[in-house]
Design an enzyme around this catalytic site. Sequence first.
Site, mmCIF file in Angstrom:
data_model
loop_
_atom_site.group_PDB
_atom_site.id
_atom_site.type_symbol
_atom_site.label_atom_id
_atom_site.label_comp_id
_atom_site.label_asym_id
_atom_site.label_seq_id
_atom_site.Cartn_x
_atom_site.Cartn_y
_atom_site.Cartn_z
ATOM 1 N N ASP A 282 -4.517 0.105 1.029
ATOM 2 C CA ASP A 282 -3.742 0.782 2.146
ATOM 3 C C ASP A 282 -4.020 -0.259 3.227
ATOM 4 O OD1 ASP A 282 -2.194 2.492 4.450
ATOM 5 O OD2 ASP A 282 -1.395 3.760 2.589
ATOM 6 N N HIS A 328 9.447 5.917 -2.180
ATOM 7 C CA HIS A 328 10.732 6.446 -1.401
ATOM 8 C C HIS A 328 11.098 6.097 -0.185
ATOM 9 C CE1 HIS A 328 9.411 10.394 -0.075
ATOM 10 N NE2 HIS A 328 8.001 9.152 0.412
HETATM 11 C C1 LIG Z 1 4.795 7.955 2.615
HETATM 12 S S1 LIG Z 1 2.726 7.779 2.681
HETATM 13 C C2 LIG Z 1 2.785 7.908 1.377
HETATM 14 C C3 LIG Z 1 0.647 7.984 1.056
HETATM 15 C C4 LIG Z 1 0.672 8.843 -0.385
HETATM 16 N N1 LIG Z 1 0.626 7.765 -1.319
HETATM 17 C C5 LIG Z 1 0.011 9.678 -0.492
HETATM 18 O O1 LIG Z 1 0.637 9.984 -0.846
HETATM 19 O O2 LIG Z 1 0.088 11.261 0.286
HETATM 20 C C6 LIG Z 1 3.466 5.757 2.666
HETATM 21 C C7 LIG Z 1 2.217 4.875 2.495
HETATM 22 O O3 LIG Z 1 2.304 3.370 2.325
HETATM 23 C C8 LIG Z 1 1.082 2.776 3.449
HETATM 24 N N2 LIG Z 1 1.885 1.601 3.139
HETATM 25 C C9 LIG Z 1 2.840 0.972 4.298
HETATM 26 N N3 LIG Z 1 3.182 -0.244 4.066
HETATM 27 C C10 LIG Z 1 1.785 -0.820 3.246
HETATM 28 C C11 LIG Z 1 1.365 -2.473 2.928
HETATM 29 N N4 LIG Z 1 2.314 -3.441 3.367
HETATM 30 N N5 LIG Z 1 0.430 -2.848 2.174
HETATM 31 C C12 LIG Z 1 -0.722 -0.969 1.906
HETATM 32 N N6 LIG Z 1 0.522 0.079 2.318
HETATM 33 C C13 LIG Z 1 1.223 0.158 3.284
HETATM 34 C C14 LIG Z 1 1.445 3.602 4.297
HETATM 35 O O4 LIG Z 1 0.395 2.946 5.516
HETATM 36 C C15 LIG Z 1 0.950 4.651 4.145
HETATM 37 O O5 LIG Z 1 0.098 5.257 3.551
#
Ligand SMILES: C[S@@+](CC[C@H](N)C(=O)[O-])C[C@H]1O[C@@H](n2cnc3c(N)ncnc32)[C@H](O)[C@@H]1O
Length: 429
Positions: A282, A328
């Site tokens: 992440d 999503h």
């Molecule tokens: C909706 S959350 C889902 C978190 C986790 N998978 C869960 O189900 O609890 C989306 C995640 O994507 C990560 N994220 C967003 N853009 C990202 C990127 N470019 N590279 C890595 N992670 C990213 C955010 O930091 C966040 O933790």
Amino acid sequence: MSTFQVTDTAVSELEQLAQDIASKTQEFLAVLRRNGCALPSHDPDTARNDSLPIEGTVLQRHLMELTTELQALVQGPRLHVHNQVLAHVNLVNLHAIYSFKLPSRVPMEGSISYAELAGKIQVGEDVVRRIARYSITKHIFREVDGGDRLTHSVTSKMLAESPMMMEWIGMVCEEMWPAATQAVSALAKWPRSQEPQHSGYALAHGLETHVFDMLVDQPERAERFANAMVYFNSIEDLASHHLCDAYDWKSVSQVVDIGGSAGSTAVALATRLPRVSIVIQDQAVLEDQARRSIPPALADRVSFMAHDFFQDQPVRDADVYHFRWIFHDWSDRYCLKLLRALVPALKPGARVVVSDFVVPESGATSWYTEGLVRGFDLAMMELFNAREREERDWQKLFVEADSRFRFAGVRTVPGADLAFISAIWTPPV
Ligand SMILES: C[S@@+](CC[C@H](N)C(=O)[O-])C[C@H]1O[C@@H](n2cnc3c(N)ncnc32)[C@H](O)[C@@H]1O
């Protein structure tokens, strides 16, 4: 004279619903009694039955479906719409509850006077009373001593004991709600855009980038987003451990959880799958929070790696690359990038697993159940110009990303709201 009349003997739709509700209610109560669960009540000392046995969850869902249909019919079209419009004040109320931390200011045992509460939060006594009295109509708090003092109901007590749920309420009220008010303006301004910076969220918060890029420089907001995910993951129907029951893990030793946030999924999987090592990937801003959430007993198998998931995947030859609630957040254009970034790392037979909703086809299930998923779909639109997807959309995404992905379909697990969508990397020999 009306040309359409129901005969005296015909059972109307309303009567049928009422009969079904009566019999399902009896079945629900029988399940609760059989399993030693508390019977539903607003009394603060009632046990909350936060996770019911699966047969109870199924009946609970069924009763929600039936009672919402009954309400829609009883109300008739005018009241049905009228009440949906008025429901917006629920968020004013919940925002006040969050912002003034009302649940934790009311003693767990006993009560507090409105005057004392007003002094604590620096708001007029009349305002506190009005907010609390609206809450009471929703079974949040109760009044005692002739209406001068506030005490807990089972719901306000739950809020006082659930800091992560309060974080989610705060995130919805302060991040999503402003976005919701701008969603239609964004659609009018940028019709058909797939860019996150053309969303209601971007308009409302003056952003020129995706929310997640903005959060990199705002650790407090990032932590609240992550805490909202911790809350979601604590709900049994949405819990990440259901993934363990969707596949046979015997031959799996290395998993990468991409966009794994503070590690809830990785910890849940590693706890149940003792032979599996998991790398959480992440944004670097989440590293400290993730490291704190990994129990020492799992530290040799669960690790955190800062990685931008649009860049080439650095962990090569893993057995499973997992994305939970990532796709999503993004429009198709970006989801294709996410999948193509994996390609250099994939060994033949590697499985890409996506834990996400699968939107049912219109009318294929109850309106209540379909509405829950379609509600998420509109929320993803308002936030990121993103979407929830039907099964055929998932298949198309994998095929379009690279013809070497063999779509392996959608699996469901009883009691799990998210589905498990997967594809196998199958290069020609
Ligand atoms: C909706 S959350 C889902 C978190 C986790 N998978 C869960 O189900 O609890 C989306 C995640 O994507 C990560 N994220 C967003 N853009 C990202 C990127 N470019 N590279 C890595 N992670 C990213 C955010 O930091 C966040 O933790």
